[in-house]
Design an enzyme around this catalytic site. Structure first.
Site, PDB file in Angstrom:
ATOM      1  N   GLU A 295       2.983   2.546  13.386  1.00 33.76           N
ATOM      2  CA  GLU A 295       3.089   3.147  12.053  1.00 33.76           C
ATOM      3  C   GLU A 295       2.055   2.574  11.091  1.00 33.76           C
ATOM      4  O   GLU A 295       2.409   2.004  10.054  1.00 33.76           O
ATOM      5  CB  GLU A 295       4.480   2.867  11.472  1.00 33.76           C
ATOM      6  CG  GLU A 295       5.623   3.369  12.298  1.00 33.76           C
ATOM      7  CD  GLU A 295       6.962   2.897  11.752  1.00 33.76           C
ATOM      8  OE1 GLU A 295       7.018   1.962  10.933  1.00 33.76           O
ATOM      9  OE2 GLU A 295       7.969   3.486  12.144  1.00 33.76           O
ATOM     10  N   TYR A 338       1.230  -8.052  -6.862  1.00 31.71           N
ATOM     11  CA  TYR A 338       1.113  -8.944  -5.701  1.00 31.71           C
ATOM     12  C   TYR A 338      -0.032  -9.943  -5.839  1.00 31.71           C
ATOM     13  O   TYR A 338      -0.411 -10.564  -4.838  1.00 31.71           O
ATOM     14  CB  TYR A 338       0.828  -8.149  -4.421  1.00 31.71           C
ATOM     15  CG  TYR A 338       1.676  -6.932  -4.184  1.00 31.71           C
ATOM     16  CD1 TYR A 338       3.042  -7.039  -3.936  1.00 31.71           C
ATOM     17  CD2 TYR A 338       1.104  -5.662  -4.165  1.00 31.71           C
ATOM     18  CE1 TYR A 338       3.806  -5.910  -3.685  1.00 31.71           C
ATOM     19  CE2 TYR A 338       1.864  -4.532  -3.903  1.00 31.71           C
ATOM     20  CZ  TYR A 338       3.214  -4.660  -3.673  1.00 31.71           C
ATOM     21  OH  TYR A 338       3.960  -3.545  -3.416  1.00 31.71           O
ATOM     22  N   CYS A 374       0.032  -1.833 -22.825  1.00 29.84           N
ATOM     23  CA  CYS A 374       0.523  -2.897 -23.710  1.00 29.84           C
ATOM     24  C   CYS A 374       1.303  -3.958 -22.960  1.00 29.84           C
ATOM     25  O   CYS A 374       2.515  -4.126 -23.160  1.00 29.84           O
ATOM     26  CB  CYS A 374       1.397  -2.276 -24.795  1.00 29.84           C
ATOM     27  SG  CYS A 374       0.463  -1.110 -25.748  1.00 29.84           S
ATOM     28  N   GLU A 375       0.637  -4.643 -22.054  1.00 31.11           N
ATOM     29  CA  GLU A 375       1.244  -5.765 -21.323  1.00 31.11           C
ATOM     30  C   GLU A 375       0.115  -6.685 -20.927  1.00 31.11           C
ATOM     31  O   GLU A 375      -0.932  -6.212 -20.464  1.00 31.11           O
ATOM     32  CB  GLU A 375       1.901  -5.288 -20.025  1.00 31.11           C
ATOM     33  CG  GLU A 375       3.115  -4.459 -20.228  1.00 31.11           C
ATOM     34  CD  GLU A 375       4.123  -4.590 -19.085  1.00 31.11           C
ATOM     35  OE1 GLU A 375       4.136  -5.629 -18.398  1.00 31.11           O
ATOM     36  OE2 GLU A 375       4.886  -3.646 -18.923  1.00 31.11           O
ATOM     37  N   TYR A 403      -1.596   2.339  -1.263  1.00 33.75           N
ATOM     38  CA  TYR A 403      -0.699   1.832  -2.304  1.00 33.75           C
ATOM     39  C   TYR A 403      -1.390   1.784  -3.670  1.00 33.75           C
ATOM     40  O   TYR A 403      -1.121   0.911  -4.495  1.00 33.75           O
ATOM     41  CB  TYR A 403      -0.133   0.455  -1.902  1.00 33.75           C
ATOM     42  CG  TYR A 403       0.477   0.481  -0.523  1.00 33.75           C
ATOM     43  CD1 TYR A 403       1.665   1.169  -0.297  1.00 33.75           C
ATOM     44  CD2 TYR A 403      -0.150  -0.119   0.580  1.00 33.75           C
ATOM     45  CE1 TYR A 403       2.221   1.241   0.982  1.00 33.75           C
ATOM     46  CE2 TYR A 403       0.401  -0.046   1.852  1.00 33.75           C
ATOM     47  CZ  TYR A 403       1.583   0.627   2.041  1.00 33.75           C
ATOM     48  OH  TYR A 403       2.129   0.706   3.297  1.00 33.75           O
TER      49      TYR A 403
HETATM   50  N1  LLP Z   1       6.436   1.084   8.591  1.00 30.88           N
HETATM   51  C1  LLP Z   1       7.372   0.672   7.732  1.00 30.88           C
HETATM   52  C2  LLP Z   1       8.777   0.737   8.124  1.00 30.88           C
HETATM   53  C3  LLP Z   1       6.986   0.186   6.462  1.00 30.88           C
HETATM   54  O1  LLP Z   1       7.916  -0.226   5.623  1.00 30.88           O
HETATM   55  C4  LLP Z   1       5.625   0.142   6.117  1.00 30.88           C
HETATM   56  C5  LLP Z   1       5.200  -0.346   4.803  1.00 30.88           C
HETATM   57  C6  LLP Z   1       4.685   0.602   7.057  1.00 30.88           C
HETATM   58  C7  LLP Z   1       5.127   1.061   8.286  1.00 30.88           C
HETATM   59  C8  LLP Z   1       3.207   0.634   6.769  1.00 30.88           C
HETATM   60  O2  LLP Z   1       2.665  -0.620   6.552  1.00 30.88           O
HETATM   61  P1  LLP Z   1       1.067  -0.732   6.430  1.00 30.88           P
HETATM   62  O3  LLP Z   1       0.483  -0.357   7.755  1.00 30.88           O
HETATM   63  O4  LLP Z   1       0.631   0.173   5.360  1.00 30.88           O
HETATM   64  O5  LLP Z   1       0.827  -2.154   6.110  1.00 30.88           O
HETATM   65  N2  LLP Z   1       2.943  -1.818  -1.624  1.00 30.88           N
HETATM   66  C9  LLP Z   1       2.548  -2.922  -0.775  1.00 30.88           C
HETATM   67  C10 LLP Z   1       2.806  -2.662   0.687  1.00 30.88           C
HETATM   68  C11 LLP Z   1       4.234  -2.283   0.995  1.00 30.88           C
HETATM   69  C12 LLP Z   1       4.444  -1.889   2.420  1.00 30.88           C
HETATM   70  C13 LLP Z   1       5.741  -1.192   2.593  1.00 30.88           C
HETATM   71  N3  LLP Z   1       6.015  -0.787   3.942  1.00 30.88           N
HETATM   72  C14 LLP Z   1       1.074  -3.238  -1.049  1.00 30.88           C
HETATM   73  O6  LLP Z   1       0.480  -2.595  -1.890  1.00 30.88           O
HETATM   74  O7  LLP Z   1       0.530  -4.145  -0.444  1.00 30.88           O
END
Ligand code: LLP
Length: 443
Positions: A295, A338, A374-375, A403
Site C-alpha cells: 500500500e 510533524y 494568524c498563528e 499529504y
Molecule cells: N496503509 C495504511 C493503512 C496507512 O495508514 C497509510 C498511511 C498508508 C498505507 C500509506 O503510507 P505511505 O506509503 O504514504 O507512507 N500525514 C502524514 C502521514 C500519515 C500516514 C497515514 N497512513 C505525513 O504527512 O507524513
C-alpha cells in the site's frame, strides 16, 4: 528523484517552466508531474515483481481523481480509508476487487457502501444491483467489534466479504519515524495486538458471512530503513504458520505502506533496496500461493508534486528575516504538524547544488518562510538559507505531493489551492482554485 529541474535559471516541470502555470492559474498552486508519479509507481511494481503483488496506492496521500486515474490505468489498486476515498477510487475507474478498505472506525454506512461497490462508482441500492455488485476486495479489520459488525451487515446483504486482520506487530521504532505517524507499537489505536491475533482468527472462523482469511501489517510512515519491515513480516509469517497448524488458512498478506520519499535527496532507500530486504522473505510463500499486497502512498506521490507560492512581503523581526508567502499551513500542514522538512527554492534561480537542510550558497540569507495565517505555527520553513528573495518572487516547495493537498483545509477562510498536472510540455488544470462561494456552500 523527480522531473522538477532547473534550466537556464528557471524551474521546469517536465518540459515547461513552472512559472507558466503560475501565470495562468495563480498561486498557491500544486503542480504534479505525470512522469514522476508513474515512474515512482513503476519502480515499486518492477522491484516487487518477483512476488506478483497487487499494489494498492494509498489514496489518502494524494487523491485527486485525475492522478488516481493515471495509477489505475497503470494497473494499481487502491488502499482507501473512508467512504469518500472509496468514492474517489471508484470514480477513477478502479476495479472494486482491487480495493482494500482500512481504518479503525468504519461506519455501517461505509461498510454497506463497500459491500455494494461496483465498477464506475455508484453505490448500489436496489436488491438486484446489490446482488450483482462485486463489493471491494478486502476489509481491514481493526477490532473484534468491527469484525462482527461486518459479518452482520454482510449477512443482511447476502455478501461474503474477504477480511484482513490488522495486526499490530509491536516492533521498535528503529527508523525514528515521527511519533504521530508510527503505528507498529502496542498501544497505538491501530489493529489488534499480535498476542491476541491467533485467538481472534479462531473465533472469526465461526463467522457465517465474513471470511477472515488475510493478514494486514502497516507499521508507520515514513519508514526510512528496511529492518522494521523485516521484523514485522517475520512476526506476521510466524503467525500465518501458527494458524495453518490449526487449520486456519491465510491466503493474503498485506504488508502496508510507509516506504520513504526523497525530501533531501538521498535519505530514502530505493524501491529496489526495500525489495532486496522484503522479497526474499516472501518469494517462496508467494510462489506457494500467498497473495501479497503493498500500500505505498508517499513513495509514489511525494516527489511527484511541488507547491508553488508567491512572496507577498519580506520583513525583519528582531534578528529574524521573514519571507511571507501566499501559501500557508492550510495548504501544507506538514512542517508545523510533524516538523517536516520541505526543500524551498526560488523558481527563478540558479540550480540549487542539492536539496539538503544544510545547503549554503553564496550571498544566501537565513530566513523563516511563513504564511499569512494568524498563528505562529504557520510556517513552511524555519532558519533556512535562501538566495536573496523579494516581493513577487515565486517559491517552489518541493516533495509536497504527498499529504500536501490531501491535508489542506479552509482555515482562516482561505480557499484551497488549485492543482495542475504537467505532462511533457503541456499542462492541465485538474482542480480549480476554490472560490469564496465554495467556502459558504452548505452553510
Ligand atoms: N496503509 C495504511 C493503512 C496507512 O495508514 C497509510 C498511511 C498508508 C498505507 C500509506 O503510507 P505511505 O506509503 O504514504 O507512507 N500525514 C502524514 C502521514 C500519515 C500516514 C497515514 N497512513 C505525513 O504527512 O507524513
Amino acid at each position: 528523484m523527480d522531473h522538477f529541474l532547473y534550466r537556464d535559471g528557471q524551474l521546469g516541470s517536465e518540459n515547461g517552466p513552472v512559472s507558466l502555470s503560475a501565470q495562468d492559474v495563480g498561486t498557491p498552486v500544486y503542480i504534479y508531474s505525470k512522469a514522476t508519479l508513474l515512474t515512482h509507481y513503476q519502480r515499486i511494481a518492477d522491484a516487487f515483481a518477483p512476488l506478483n503483488p497487487l499494489l494498492c496506492y494509498s489514496i489518502k496521500s494524494c487523491g485527486n481523481v485525475n492522478l488516481v486515474r493515471l495509477l489505475v490505468n497503470a494497473g494499481s489498486g487502491m488502499d482507501v480509508t473512508s467512504g469518500g476515498e472509496l468514492y474517489r477510487a471508484l470514480k477513477a475507474g478502479c476495479d472494486p476487487q482491487k480495493i482494500f478498505f482500512a481504518g479503525v472506525g468504519k461506519t455501517d454506512k461505509e461498510i454497506t457502501e463497500a459491500l455494494t461497490a461496483s465498477r464506475g462508482g455508484e453505490f448500489q441500492h436496489s436488491a438486484f444491483s446489490i446482488q450483482n455488485s462485486s463489493g471491494i476486495g478486502w476489509f481491514n479489520i481493526e477490532s473484534e467489534e468491527e469484525f462482527w459488525n461486518l459479518d452482520k451487515i454482510a449477512g443482511k446483504l447476502g455478501k461474503t466479504p474477504n477480511a484482513a486482520l490488522r495486526v499490530n506487530p509491536d516492533i521498535e521504532n528503529k527508523s525514528q519515524t515521527h511519533a504521530k505517524t508510527f503505528t507498529g507499537k502496542k498501544e497505538t489505536k491501530f489493529g489488534v495486538d499480535i498476542d491476541r491475533a491467533a485467538a481472534f482468527y479462531r473465533a472469526a472462523a465461526k463467522a457465517q458471512h465474513a471470511r477472515l482469511n488475510a493478514l494486514h501489517l502497516h507499521i508507520g510512515s515514513p519508514i526510512k530503513i528496511t529492518a522494521p519491515y523485516v521484523d514485522a513480516i517475520t512476526k506476521g509469517l510466524a503467525l500465518i504458520d501458527e494458524l495453518a497448524a490449526d487449520g486456519i488458512l491465510i491466503n493474503t498478506l498485506d504488508i502496508g505502506g510507509g516506504f520513504a520519499a526523497f525530501y533531501e535527496g538521498t535519505e530514502a532507500p530505493s524501491a529496489a533496496d526495500y525489495a532486496a530486504a522484503i522479497v526474499p522473505l516472501l518469494q517462496s510463500r508467494a510462489a506457494a500461493g500467498l497473495k501479497i499486497i503493498l500500500e505505498p502512498g508517499r513513495s509514489i506521490s511525494a516527489n511527484a508534486g511541488i507547491l508553488l507560492s508567491t512572496v507577498q512581503y519580506t520583513k525583519q523581526g528582531g534578528a529574524k528575516k521573514f519571507i511571507i508567502a501566499d501559501a500557508a499551513m492550510n495548504d501544507l500542514i506538514r512542517p508545523t504538524l510533524y516538523e517536516s522538512y520541505h526543500f524551498i527554492w526560488p523558481a527563478a534561480a540558479a540550480t540549487p547544488p542539492n536539496r539538503t537542510s544544510t545547503l549554503r550558497t553564496d550571498n544566501d540569507e537565513k530566513v523563516d518562510v511563513v504564511g499569512p495565517i494568524c498563528e505562529s505555527g504557520d510556517y513552511l520553513a524555519k532558519d533556512r538559507y535562501l538566495p536573496p528573495t523579494h516581493r513577487g518572487d515565486l517559491l517552489a516547495i518541493f516533495s509536497a505531493g504527498a499529504y500536501g493537498m490531501a491535508m489542506a483545509s479552509n482555515y482562516n477562510a482561505r480557499p484551497r489551492a488549485a492543482e495542475v498536472l504537467v505532462d511533457g510540455d503541456s499542462y492541465t488544470l485538474i482542480r480549480k482554485r476554490e472560490t469564496y462561494e465554495d467556502l459558504l456552500r452548505g452553510e
